[in-house]
Design an enzyme around this catalytic site. Structure first.
Site, PDB file in Angstrom:
ATOM      1  CD  GLU A 196      -3.395  -6.083   4.026  1.00 56.02           C
ATOM      2  OE1 GLU A 196      -2.693  -4.960   3.814  1.00 56.02           O
ATOM      3  OE2 GLU A 196      -3.440  -6.759   2.879  1.00 56.02           O
ATOM      4  CD  GLU A 205      -2.842  -1.239   2.394  1.00 53.03           C
ATOM      5  OE1 GLU A 205      -4.058  -1.057   2.200  1.00 53.03           O
ATOM      6  OE2 GLU A 205      -2.281  -1.570   3.468  1.00 53.03           O
TER       7      GLU A 205
END
Length: 259
Positions: free
Chosen positions: A132, A112
């Site tokens: 995640e 990210e």
């Protein structure tokens, strides 16, 4: 600029920023988030700095993302910067370009962070994932929003729902990165790209990025990232969230209960 968890070096109009926690694969905790936010503030304010290059210390990792061990230990009592993961993921007022030189694996928040930069150059050894979901989280630091915009929703959904890892070649094919270089040439290529950006008008580049930032505002990116923070706050109250973190720290397979 002097920091504990990152290093900075000025080379002409270029700022080189290195995430510097190689012992934990440059995983990011609250203090490091805040240092990076301060670094980007200083970069934005320095008229002599036109471009930044961001990389990770060591040969293995750009960044492993969120420091889950710090999370499991209760984290810091300090508040995290409102500008988001690595001081970048929720920042929409920075008008100078940042080149990510991804020198190893970029996982979760590490990916990210790269996606929050403007140009992504990858080592042939680089690997990318938003894993995640494997530990009870989701890509709340703009991964959902950015990856789906960059490579298309279907491809992004498959990556985010499975958490699978892709190599540099597949990342290039999918459009996750701009270019792939031999590992030992990556920083040279990143600096060459930064020097190329320094040959054009810095004012014109800033104007271009100002419009790009405005496009994010107009299509609701900022609001969507804010909503992600609300959803991750709700997720953090679930048993699966706690189980995911504990299983990671204890190095075992998680036992999900779907509540």
């Amino acid at each position: 600029m002097s920091y504990e968890f990152i290093t900075t070096e000025k080379q002409g109009h270029i700022l080189v920023v290195t995430m510097n926690r190689p012992d934990v694969y440059n995983a990011v905790h609250v203090d490091m988030h805040n240092e990076m936010a301060d670094c980007w503030d200083a970069f934005a304010a320095d008229q002599d700095l036109w471009v930044a290059v961001l990389t990770g210390a060591g040969d293995k990792a750009f960044s492993a993302g969120n420091d889950l061990k710090a999370t499991a230990a209760g984290g810091s009592k300090k508040e995290m910067t409102p500008s988001g993961f690595a001081g970048l993921s929720a920042r929409f007022d920075l008008e100078k370009p940042i080149i990510a030189a991804v020198n190893g694996f970029a996982m979760g928040g590490g990916f990210e962070t790269a996606l929050s930069c403007d140009i992504i150059l990858a080592s042939e050894n680089a690997k990318f994932a938003l894993p995640e979901v494997k530990v009870g989280f989701f890509a709340a630091a703009s991964g959902v929003q950015r990856l789906s915009r960059y490579i298309g929703r279907l491809a992004a959904q498959e990556m985010m729902f499975t958490g699978r890892t892709i190599g540099a070649a597949e990342a290039l094919e999918m459009g996750c990165v701009n270019a792939v270089h031999p590992h030992d040439e990556l920083m040279t290529k990143a600096m060459e790209k930064a020097e190329q950006l320094c040959t054009v008008s810095p004012s014109a580049v800033k104007a271009t990025k100002r419009v790009l930032n405005d496009m994010y505002a107009r299509d609701g990116m900022q609001q969507s990232i804010g909503y992600s923070r609300e959803v991750i706050a709700d997720l953090s109250k679930t048993e699966d969230f706690k189980e995911g973190v504990n299983a990671f720290v204890e190095k075992r397979a998680p036992q999900w209960v779907n509540k």
